[in-house]
Design an enzyme around this catalytic site. Structure first.
Site, PDB file in Angstrom:
ATOM      1  N   ASN A   3       4.734 -11.578 -26.758  1.00 26.86           N
ATOM      2  CA  ASN A   3       5.460 -10.754 -25.787  1.00 26.86           C
ATOM      3  C   ASN A   3       6.331 -11.629 -24.891  1.00 26.86           C
ATOM      4  O   ASN A   3       5.870 -12.657 -24.393  1.00 26.86           O
ATOM      5  CB  ASN A   3       4.392 -10.031 -24.938  1.00 26.86           C
ATOM      6  CG  ASN A   3       4.930  -8.928 -24.060  1.00 26.86           C
ATOM      7  OD1 ASN A   3       5.681  -8.065 -24.530  1.00 26.86           O
ATOM      8  ND2 ASN A   3       4.557  -8.931 -22.784  1.00 26.86           N
ATOM      9  N   ASP A  19      11.700  -1.756 -17.258  1.00 25.90           N
ATOM     10  CA  ASP A  19      12.170  -1.220 -15.975  1.00 25.90           C
ATOM     11  C   ASP A  19      13.572  -1.765 -15.746  1.00 25.90           C
ATOM     12  O   ASP A  19      13.941  -2.788 -16.305  1.00 25.90           O
ATOM     13  CB  ASP A  19      11.215  -1.497 -14.799  1.00 25.90           C
ATOM     14  CG  ASP A  19      10.868  -2.943 -14.568  1.00 25.90           C
ATOM     15  OD1 ASP A  19      11.496  -3.836 -15.176  1.00 25.90           O
ATOM     16  OD2 ASP A  19       9.964  -3.206 -13.747  1.00 25.90           O
ATOM     17  N   GLU A  53       5.213 -14.959 -22.815  1.00 27.06           N
ATOM     18  CA  GLU A  53       6.196 -15.801 -22.112  1.00 27.06           C
ATOM     19  C   GLU A  53       5.998 -17.298 -22.336  1.00 27.06           C
ATOM     20  O   GLU A  53       5.938 -18.083 -21.384  1.00 27.06           O
ATOM     21  CB  GLU A  53       6.168 -15.479 -20.613  1.00 27.06           C
ATOM     22  CG  GLU A  53       6.441 -14.008 -20.336  1.00 27.06           C
ATOM     23  CD  GLU A  53       6.407 -13.638 -18.854  1.00 27.06           C
ATOM     24  OE1 GLU A  53       5.982 -14.462 -18.039  1.00 27.06           O
ATOM     25  OE2 GLU A  53       6.791 -12.506 -18.523  1.00 27.06           O
ATOM     26  N   GLU A  83       7.505  -3.497 -21.369  1.00 27.75           N
ATOM     27  CA  GLU A  83       7.470  -3.534 -19.893  1.00 27.75           C
ATOM     28  C   GLU A  83       8.800  -3.059 -19.311  1.00 27.75           C
ATOM     29  O   GLU A  83       9.345  -3.669 -18.389  1.00 27.75           O
ATOM     30  CB  GLU A  83       7.182  -4.959 -19.398  1.00 27.75           C
ATOM     31  CG  GLU A  83       5.951  -5.606 -20.011  1.00 27.75           C
ATOM     32  CD  GLU A  83       5.604  -6.962 -19.379  1.00 27.75           C
ATOM     33  OE1 GLU A  83       6.147  -7.316 -18.324  1.00 27.75           O
ATOM     34  OE2 GLU A  83       4.771  -7.672 -19.983  1.00 27.75           O
ATOM     35  N   HIS A  97      12.608  -6.011 -19.073  1.00 29.49           N
ATOM     36  CA  HIS A  97      12.859  -5.989 -17.618  1.00 29.49           C
ATOM     37  C   HIS A  97      14.360  -6.236 -17.429  1.00 29.49           C
ATOM     38  O   HIS A  97      14.830  -7.363 -17.545  1.00 29.49           O
ATOM     39  CB  HIS A  97      12.092  -7.119 -16.918  1.00 29.49           C
ATOM     40  CG  HIS A  97      10.615  -6.920 -16.877  1.00 29.49           C
ATOM     41  ND1 HIS A  97      10.018  -5.897 -16.174  1.00 29.49           N
ATOM     42  CD2 HIS A  97       9.598  -7.615 -17.433  1.00 29.49           C
ATOM     43  CE1 HIS A  97       8.705  -5.974 -16.303  1.00 29.49           C
ATOM     44  NE2 HIS A  97       8.415  -7.006 -17.079  1.00 29.49           N
TER      45      HIS A  97
HETATM   46  C1  GLA Z   1       5.573 -10.195 -16.669  1.00 31.68           C
HETATM   47  C2  GLA Z   1       4.155  -9.948 -17.147  1.00 31.68           C
HETATM   48  C3  GLA Z   1       3.584  -8.693 -16.560  1.00 31.68           C
HETATM   49  C4  GLA Z   1       3.942  -8.507 -15.128  1.00 31.68           C
HETATM   50  C5  GLA Z   1       5.428  -8.582 -14.953  1.00 31.68           C
HETATM   51  C6  GLA Z   1       5.851  -8.370 -13.535  1.00 31.68           C
HETATM   52  O1  GLA Z   1       6.542  -9.588 -17.368  1.00 31.68           O
HETATM   53  O2  GLA Z   1       4.050  -9.896 -18.518  1.00 31.68           O
HETATM   54  O3  GLA Z   1       2.192  -8.745 -16.692  1.00 31.68           O
HETATM   55  O4  GLA Z   1       3.295  -9.463 -14.336  1.00 31.68           O
HETATM   56  O5  GLA Z   1       5.837  -9.858 -15.349  1.00 31.68           O
HETATM   57  O6  GLA Z   1       4.984  -7.631 -12.778  1.00 31.68           O
END
Ligand code: GLA
Length: 392
Positions: free
Chosen positions: A216, A291, A170, A289, A258
């Site tokens: 990432n 969801d 990020e 990740e 996400h």
């Molecule tokens: C980000 C991080 C993760 C986690 C998510 C939310 O995407 O990369 O490690 O903290 O947020 O839980």
């Protein structure tokens, strides 16, 4: 066996060993036509299906289903929190490896690969570090040395046990940040400048020659306008291209995934196009990740929940189908698998229903949609993954 056939078999064996990224992890498992788990269905495509793991839930004797599902459904695991800097080094100079080591051991016992998460990120940093920078007792030069030491220590500790490392997480702003023109954001860029990104990859490579090194981020599932001033995917693409041109050892792009059903959503072809553009640079890709949350209100009836579950499932489907379509998309990881243990309700007011099992571990529509995607995919559009060779 005839010599020619023996030579061919041996060549395949050598090539297989060479391309397996030298990790023995799940290499031993063969596809079993009677097993309908995600991990087994993924073997048909050499695709790893993963989950983030909450160590408290994994260790809770009152909640045995959690542990059982992590082991039976997934072929790769990511530490939800226990490999973050604040967890590994809560006190300056003294490491606590216990929980992270436990996950690595669990993974070995269950023939799973491990995604290491995360080395350089602006959140969940130890207080001693952020306080020291804020009060001036840690200078920027010392901060750079501390990041170097952190990456070296952590990657060395887990050397040979991590398949993919999220080296930098990020690093890029969003269009809603100030200024809205996309830029490198956060603690590390502010104190060290954007070159910390190249440094982090080089330091990680020096400590583990074989792990795949990933950048990432979220909201990079598809390209938008193509203008790096406001298209985050384009910004990350340009960054990756620039790093490669400078010989920085980056091996992959992790797209977090996400998503929320209340937002504009993607179609498969858009996501495939993005993955293929990254892999055309010579990079692996992964969903890291996934969801898909929805807005929920107290006492929501089943008539209202049903369309949200459908919409959530459709988003999971788009991301997995896109991953299957790109031979360089190596893994598909969900950020937790049950609504019982999810970061969503604690972070977004009145949002939830983000995972593939409900709070009682009943598989939701999304779970079956993922299985369907894995079952009804094959040549010519879906071919086995191409293993990625770590860049030196
Ligand atoms: C980000 C991080 C993760 C986690 C998510 C939310 O995407 O990369 O490690 O903290 O947020 O839980």
């Amino acid at each position: 066996m005839k010599l020619s056939r023996w030579v061919a078999t041996a060549a395949v064996a050598v090539a297989t060993v060479a391309t397996l990224n030298t990790l023995p992890a799940a290499a031993g498992r063969q596809y079993d036509p009677t097993d309908q788990s995600l991990r087994n269905l993924g073997l048909r495509h050499n695709l790893y299906l993963g989950t983030a793991v909450d160590m408290a839930a994994l260790d809770d004797p009152a909640d045995p289903r959690y542990r059982q599902i992590v082991g039976s459904e997934f072929s790769t695991v990511t530490a939800e929190n226990v490999m973050k800097w604040e967890s590994l080094e809560p006190t300056r100079g003294s490491y606590d490896w216990a929980a992270a080591d436990e996950l690595v051991t669990f993974a070995r016992q269950h023939d799973q690969r491990v995604r290491g998460h995360v080395l350089a990120w602006q959140n969940q940093l130890p207080k001693w570090l952020t306080d020291g920078v804020a009060d001036g007792s840690i200078s920027n030069a010392q901060l750079r040395d501390l990041l170097h030491k952190h990456i070296t220590d952590v990657v060395t500790h887990f050397r040979g046990k991590i398949w993919q490392w999220d080296v930098v997480n990020e690093a890029v702003s969003d269009p809603w940040d100030t200024p809205p023109t996309l830029h490198y954001k956060g603690f590390w860029a502010e104190h060290l400048g954007p070159d910390y990104i190249a440094d982090a990859f080089r330091w990680a490579r020096a400590a583990d020659p074989k792990a795949l090194l990933f950048y990432n981020d979220y909201n990079i599932e598809a390209f938008g306008s193509g203008d790096p001033a406001n298209d985050k995917t384009q910004f990350v693409y340009d960054m990756a291209k620039g790093l490669l041109a400078r010989g920085v050892p980056i091996d992959g792009i992790g797209s977090q995934g996400h998503l929320g059903t209340q937002y504009g959503n993607y179609d498969t072809l858009q996501v495939v196009a993005a993955l293929k553009k990254f892999s055309a640079l010579g990079l692996a890709t992964a969903f890291t990740e996934v969801d898909v949350r929805s807005e929920v209100t107290e006492g929501m009836g089943s008539n209202e929940i049903n369309p949200r579950l459908q919409a959530s499932a459709a988003n999971y489907h788009v991301l997995l189908q896109a991953c299957l379509a790109d031979r360089h998309c190596l893994s598909f990881t969900v950020w937790g698998f049950t609504d019982k243990h999810s970061w969503v309700p604690g972070t977004f007011t009145n949002e939830g229903l983000a995972n593939i099992y409900d709070e009682n571990y009943q598989p939701k529509r999304a779970y079956n949609v993922l299985r369907g995607d894995l079952i009804y995919a094959g040549p010519p559009y879906v071919l086995p993954r191409v293993p990625q060779k770590p860049r030196r």
